[in-house]
Write a protein that holds these residues in place. Structure first.
Motif, PDB file in Angstrom:
ATOM      1  N   PHE A 266       0.827  -1.206   0.000  1.00  0.00           N
ATOM      2  CA  PHE A 266       0.000   0.000   0.000  1.00  0.00           C
ATOM      3  C   PHE A 266       0.864   1.259   0.000  1.00  0.00           C
ATOM      4  O   PHE A 266       0.640   2.187  -0.784  1.00  0.00           O
ATOM      5  CB  PHE A 266      -0.934  -0.007   1.213  1.00  0.00           C
ATOM      6  N   GLY A 267       1.874   1.284   0.860  1.00  0.00           N
ATOM      7  CA  GLY A 267       2.738   2.460   0.948  1.00  0.00           C
ATOM      8  C   GLY A 267       3.541   2.690  -0.315  1.00  0.00           C
ATOM      9  O   GLY A 267       3.727   3.842  -0.738  1.00  0.00           O
ATOM     10  N   MET A 268       4.025   1.609  -0.922  1.00  0.00           N
ATOM     11  CA  MET A 268       4.753   1.749  -2.196  1.00  0.00           C
ATOM     12  C   MET A 268       3.871   2.390  -3.251  1.00  0.00           C
ATOM     13  O   MET A 268       4.289   3.295  -3.981  1.00  0.00           O
ATOM     14  CB  MET A 268       5.191   0.370  -2.714  1.00  0.00           C
ATOM     15  N   ALA A 269       2.638   1.886  -3.373  1.00  0.00           N
ATOM     16  CA  ALA A 269       1.723   2.405  -4.383  1.00  0.00           C
ATOM     17  C   ALA A 269       1.357   3.849  -4.100  1.00  0.00           C
ATOM     18  O   ALA A 269       1.304   4.682  -5.014  1.00  0.00           O
ATOM     19  CB  ALA A 269       0.471   1.534  -4.435  1.00  0.00           C
ATOM     20  N   GLN A 270       1.104   4.157  -2.859  1.00  0.00           N
ATOM     21  CA  GLN A 270       0.742   5.523  -2.474  1.00  0.00           C
ATOM     22  C   GLN A 270       1.880   6.487  -2.801  1.00  0.00           C
ATOM     23  O   GLN A 270       1.647   7.586  -3.351  1.00  0.00           O
ATOM     24  CB  GLN A 270       0.426   5.554  -0.982  1.00  0.00           C
ATOM     25  N   ALA A 271       3.113   6.089  -2.517  1.00  0.00           N
ATOM     26  CA  ALA A 271       4.265   6.943  -2.790  1.00  0.00           C
ATOM     27  C   ALA A 271       4.478   7.130  -4.286  1.00  0.00           C
ATOM     28  O   ALA A 271       4.758   8.241  -4.760  1.00  0.00           O
ATOM     29  CB  ALA A 271       5.518   6.352  -2.145  1.00  0.00           C
ATOM     30  N   ALA A 272       4.355   6.058  -5.052  1.00  0.00           N
ATOM     31  CA  ALA A 272       4.540   6.163  -6.497  1.00  0.00           C
ATOM     32  C   ALA A 272       3.474   7.046  -7.119  1.00  0.00           C
ATOM     33  O   ALA A 272       3.761   7.884  -7.991  1.00  0.00           O
ATOM     34  CB  ALA A 272       4.516   4.778  -7.135  1.00  0.00           C
ATOM     35  N   ALA A 273       2.230   6.878  -6.690  1.00  0.00           N
ATOM     36  CA  ALA A 273       1.150   7.709  -7.224  1.00  0.00           C
ATOM     37  C   ALA A 273       1.377   9.170  -6.881  1.00  0.00           C
ATOM     38  O   ALA A 273       1.188  10.061  -7.730  1.00  0.00           O
ATOM     39  CB  ALA A 273      -0.193   7.237  -6.680  1.00  0.00           C
ATOM     40  N   ARG A 274       1.781   9.445  -5.652  1.00  0.00           N
ATOM     41  CA  ARG A 274       2.035  10.825  -5.240  1.00  0.00           C
ATOM     42  C   ARG A 274       3.121  11.456  -6.116  1.00  0.00           C
ATOM     43  O   ARG A 274       2.974  12.618  -6.561  1.00  0.00           O
ATOM     44  CB  ARG A 274       2.447  10.856  -3.776  1.00  0.00           C
ATOM     45  N   GLN A 275       4.175  10.713  -6.380  1.00  0.00           N
ATOM     46  CA  GLN A 275       5.249  11.244  -7.226  1.00  0.00           C
ATOM     47  C   GLN A 275       4.748  11.547  -8.640  1.00  0.00           C
ATOM     48  O   GLN A 275       5.103  12.572  -9.228  1.00  0.00           O
ATOM     49  CB  GLN A 275       6.398  10.238  -7.291  1.00  0.00           C
ATOM     50  N   VAL A 276       3.922  10.663  -9.165  1.00  0.00           N
ATOM     51  CA  VAL A 276       3.403  10.863 -10.523  1.00  0.00           C
ATOM     52  C   VAL A 276       2.507  12.094 -10.596  1.00  0.00           C
ATOM     53  O   VAL A 276       2.616  12.915 -11.514  1.00  0.00           O
ATOM     54  CB  VAL A 276       2.657   9.596 -10.998  1.00  0.00           C
ATOM     55  N   TYR A 277       1.625  12.238  -9.621  1.00  0.00           N
ATOM     56  CA  TYR A 277       0.747  13.412  -9.621  1.00  0.00           C
ATOM     57  C   TYR A 277       1.567  14.697  -9.499  1.00  0.00           C
ATOM     58  O   TYR A 277       1.266  15.703 -10.159  1.00  0.00           O
ATOM     59  CB  TYR A 277      -0.271  13.322  -8.474  1.00  0.00           C
ATOM     60  N   SER A 303      -6.140  -0.622  -3.769  1.00  0.00           N
ATOM     61  CA  SER A 303      -5.475   0.262  -4.730  1.00  0.00           C
ATOM     62  C   SER A 303      -6.281   1.514  -5.010  1.00  0.00           C
ATOM     63  O   SER A 303      -5.712   2.573  -5.299  1.00  0.00           O
ATOM     64  CB  SER A 303      -5.189  -0.490  -6.037  1.00  0.00           C
ATOM     65  N   TYR A 304      -7.606   1.431  -4.947  1.00  0.00           N
ATOM     66  CA  TYR A 304      -8.417   2.638  -5.084  1.00  0.00           C
ATOM     67  C   TYR A 304      -7.950   3.694  -4.088  1.00  0.00           C
ATOM     68  O   TYR A 304      -7.820   4.880  -4.416  1.00  0.00           O
ATOM     69  CB  TYR A 304      -9.896   2.345  -4.806  1.00  0.00           C
ATOM     70  N   GLU A 305      -7.718   3.258  -2.859  1.00  0.00           N
ATOM     71  CA  GLU A 305      -7.325   4.188  -1.803  1.00  0.00           C
ATOM     72  C   GLU A 305      -5.869   4.617  -1.955  1.00  0.00           C
ATOM     73  O   GLU A 305      -5.537   5.795  -1.786  1.00  0.00           O
ATOM     74  CB  GLU A 305      -7.573   3.550  -0.442  1.00  0.00           C
ATOM     75  N   ALA A 306      -4.980   3.676  -2.289  1.00  0.00           N
ATOM     76  CA  ALA A 306      -3.555   4.010  -2.433  1.00  0.00           C
ATOM     77  C   ALA A 306      -3.317   5.000  -3.562  1.00  0.00           C
ATOM     78  O   ALA A 306      -2.447   5.871  -3.469  1.00  0.00           O
ATOM     79  CB  ALA A 306      -2.747   2.731  -2.677  1.00  0.00           C
ATOM     80  N   LEU A 307      -4.094   4.891  -4.634  1.00  0.00           N
ATOM     81  CA  LEU A 307      -3.933   5.775  -5.785  1.00  0.00           C
ATOM     82  C   LEU A 307      -4.689   7.088  -5.630  1.00  0.00           C
ATOM     83  O   LEU A 307      -4.619   7.949  -6.504  1.00  0.00           O
ATOM     84  CB  LEU A 307      -4.398   5.061  -7.058  1.00  0.00           C
ATOM     85  N   GLY A 308      -5.434   7.234  -4.547  1.00  0.00           N
ATOM     86  CA  GLY A 308      -6.163   8.467  -4.308  1.00  0.00           C
ATOM     87  C   GLY A 308      -7.459   8.594  -5.080  1.00  0.00           C
ATOM     88  O   GLY A 308      -8.018   9.690  -5.183  1.00  0.00           O
ATOM     89  N   LEU A 309      -7.959   7.478  -5.607  1.00  0.00           N
ATOM     90  CA  LEU A 309      -9.234   7.534  -6.330  1.00  0.00           C
ATOM     91  C   LEU A 309     -10.399   7.762  -5.369  1.00  0.00           C
ATOM     92  O   LEU A 309     -11.471   8.219  -5.770  1.00  0.00           O
ATOM     93  CB  LEU A 309      -9.450   6.241  -7.114  1.00  0.00           C
ATOM     94  N   CYS A 310     -10.195   7.420  -4.111  1.00  0.00           N
ATOM     95  CA  CYS A 310     -11.174   7.664  -3.056  1.00  0.00           C
ATOM     96  C   CYS A 310     -10.395   7.809  -1.753  1.00  0.00           C
ATOM     97  O   CYS A 310      -9.217   7.454  -1.683  1.00  0.00           O
ATOM     98  CB  CYS A 310     -12.201   6.531  -2.975  1.00  0.00           C
ATOM     99  N   PRO A 311     -11.026   8.322  -0.707  1.00  0.00           N
ATOM    100  CA  PRO A 311     -10.309   8.452   0.570  1.00  0.00           C
ATOM    101  C   PRO A 311     -10.008   7.085   1.185  1.00  0.00           C
ATOM    102  O   PRO A 311     -10.679   6.090   0.884  1.00  0.00           O
ATOM    103  CB  PRO A 311     -11.307   9.223   1.452  1.00  0.00           C
ATOM    104  N   VAL A 312      -9.016   7.053   2.055  1.00  0.00           N
ATOM    105  CA  VAL A 312      -8.738   5.837   2.814  1.00  0.00           C
ATOM    106  C   VAL A 312      -9.973   5.517   3.665  1.00  0.00           C
ATOM    107  O   VAL A 312     -10.500   6.377   4.372  1.00  0.00           O
ATOM    108  CB  VAL A 312      -7.500   6.014   3.704  1.00  0.00           C
ATOM    109  N   GLY A 313     -10.440   4.297   3.543  1.00  0.00           N
ATOM    110  CA  GLY A 313     -11.661   3.888   4.219  1.00  0.00           C
ATOM    111  C   GLY A 313     -12.910   4.102   3.384  1.00  0.00           C
ATOM    112  O   GLY A 313     -13.995   3.656   3.763  1.00  0.00           O
ATOM    113  N   GLY A 314     -12.764   4.740   2.230  1.00  0.00           N
ATOM    114  CA  GLY A 314     -13.921   5.049   1.389  1.00  0.00           C
ATOM    115  C   GLY A 314     -14.132   4.116   0.231  1.00  0.00           C
ATOM    116  O   GLY A 314     -15.012   4.345  -0.614  1.00  0.00           O
TER     117      GLY A 314
END
Length: 394
Positions: A266-277, A303-314
């Motif tokens: 989860f953290g890897m994906a979240q970090a990679a997505a943040r860098q891309v954005y 992955s929806y949450e890690a990529l920011g497509l929705c909030p964590v828990g959403g």
């Protein structure tokens, strides 16, 4: 110095069950020829090649490409678990962006065996030793196959924290089947309902049924990336640009958080997505179509949450509102994803690339996402590596 990089050609063969495919070198050479034909190039135009596969001997990349030509170019073999195909693409893009080359092939293939994934080399320490220890401590279930324990455990953690229902994972799997029914290259094209998925044999009672896991698959896919100058000089299609890309590996939270969601990246994906954005100067709300790593329905939800497509828990609300499909906020895995299209490990990242390039070209036929301008790709390999790529129609 960093130059713009464009995808000039893509190619992919229909995915098949183990034992039903051609040998790896034939699959790889066919995908390469398809990508060359799509780009309108001869093999001699390629200046470098990065070839990904997980299960194969050294220089299997050469074995596949020698079927197409023997031009003496550098061929680099890549193995990064399930993110292998997008790692090959990451290296190919870097070669062009840096000016080291102008026309580079990324190829991925896999010839798999039936059944659950397992270790090939039992005479040496496994790269998953620490992952296994953490998984044993957090979820136990040693009688369940390894990958299922990882991702089932991560899904269970989400269920326990947010009250996520098993039916939500079934909804994700049913969506994948509806999308794959429109994809002639997908392994499974039969639609299955939420009820059928819930009624399938339980792999982990209360956590996962058999239909919530992707199948072992054989296949190949390829992409040719070029500089803008090269594309213009040779009259190549340069309507799809790689606008941003990031590759991450595990941080300390993978084990320190004592959370199965972090164990599975989860953290890897979240970090990679943040860098891309940040590289692209956009937010996830600007994206229209996403191909993400749904090796299990549980990982698609995470992955929806890690990529920011929705909030964590959403994520459960996101699924129940239909925001993951046509008519919603995003179309996720229009190809059918790993769950229905199949998951030949080395080819998956480049199959995702192929789908998104076709979407941005407006050539995805019955799967076409209306007005697709920005497309996001997420490809994850445990052990670990994550590659997130943003494509743009220009």
């Amino acid at each position: 110095m960093s130059r713009d990089v464009f995808v000039a050609g893509v190619g992919m063969i229909p995915f098949a069950k183990p034992g039903k495919s051609e040998p790896y070198f034939q699959m790889g050479s066919t995908a390469t020829r398809l990508a060359l034909a799509d780009a309108g190039l001869a093999y001699g135009a390629l200046q470098q090649a990065y070839v990904g596969y997980v299960y194969g001997d050294s220089t299997a990349g050469q074995r596949a490409l020698y079927e197409v030509g023997m031009s003496g170019i550098p061929i680099v073999n890549v193995n990064n678990n399930c993110s292998t195909g997008s790692t090959a693409l990451f290296l190919a893009r870097q070669a062009v962006a840096s000016g080291a080359a102008d026309c580079v092939l990324a190829l991925g293939f896999e010839q798999m065996n039936p059944g659950a994934l397992g270790s090939v080399y039992s005479d040496r320490p496994s790269p998953f030793d620490r992952f296994d220890q953490e998984t044993d401590a957090l979820v136990g279930q040693s009688d369940i196959p390894l990958a299922l324990r990882y991702f089932g455990g991560a899904g269970k953690a989400h269920m326990q924290e947010f009250g996520t229902q098993l039916s939500t994972f079934a909804k994700i799997r049913a969506k994948a089947s509806r999308h794959a029914a429109r994809n002639p290259l997908a392994l499974f094209r039969t639609e299955v309902s939420e009820e059928e998925i819930l009624a399938a044999p339980m792999l982990w009672p209360g956590v996962m049924t058999r239909l919530m896991a992707c199948p072992p698959t054989c296949g190949a896919a390829a992409a040719i990336v070029v500089s803008e100058t090269y594309a213009r000089q040779h009259g190549l299609d340069h309507s799809v640009r790689i606008r941003a890309q990031a590759m991450t590996t595990d941080g300390p939270e993978t084990f320190a958080a004592h959370d199965m969601r972090e164990v599975v990246g989860f953290g890897m994906a979240q970090a990679a997505a943040r860098q891309v954005y940040e590289q692209a100067g956009i937010g996830p709300e600007d994206v229209q179509v996403v191909e993400l790593h749904d090796c299990f329905a549980h990982n698609e939800l995470l992955s929806y949450e890690a990529l920011g497509l929705c909030p964590v828990g959403g994520a459960e609300k996101f699924v129940c509102d239909g925001d993951n499909s046509y008519g919603g906020k995003y179309v996720t895995n229009p190809s059918g994803g790993l769950l229905s299209k199949g998951h030949p490990l080395g080819a998956t990242g480049l199959a995702q690339c192929t789908e998104l390039v076709q979407q941005l070209r407006g050539k995805a036929a019955d799967r076409q996402v209306a007005n697709a301008r920005l497309a996001l790709q997420h490809n994850l390999g445990l052990g670990g590596a994550c590659v997130v790529t943003l494509y743009e129609r220009v």
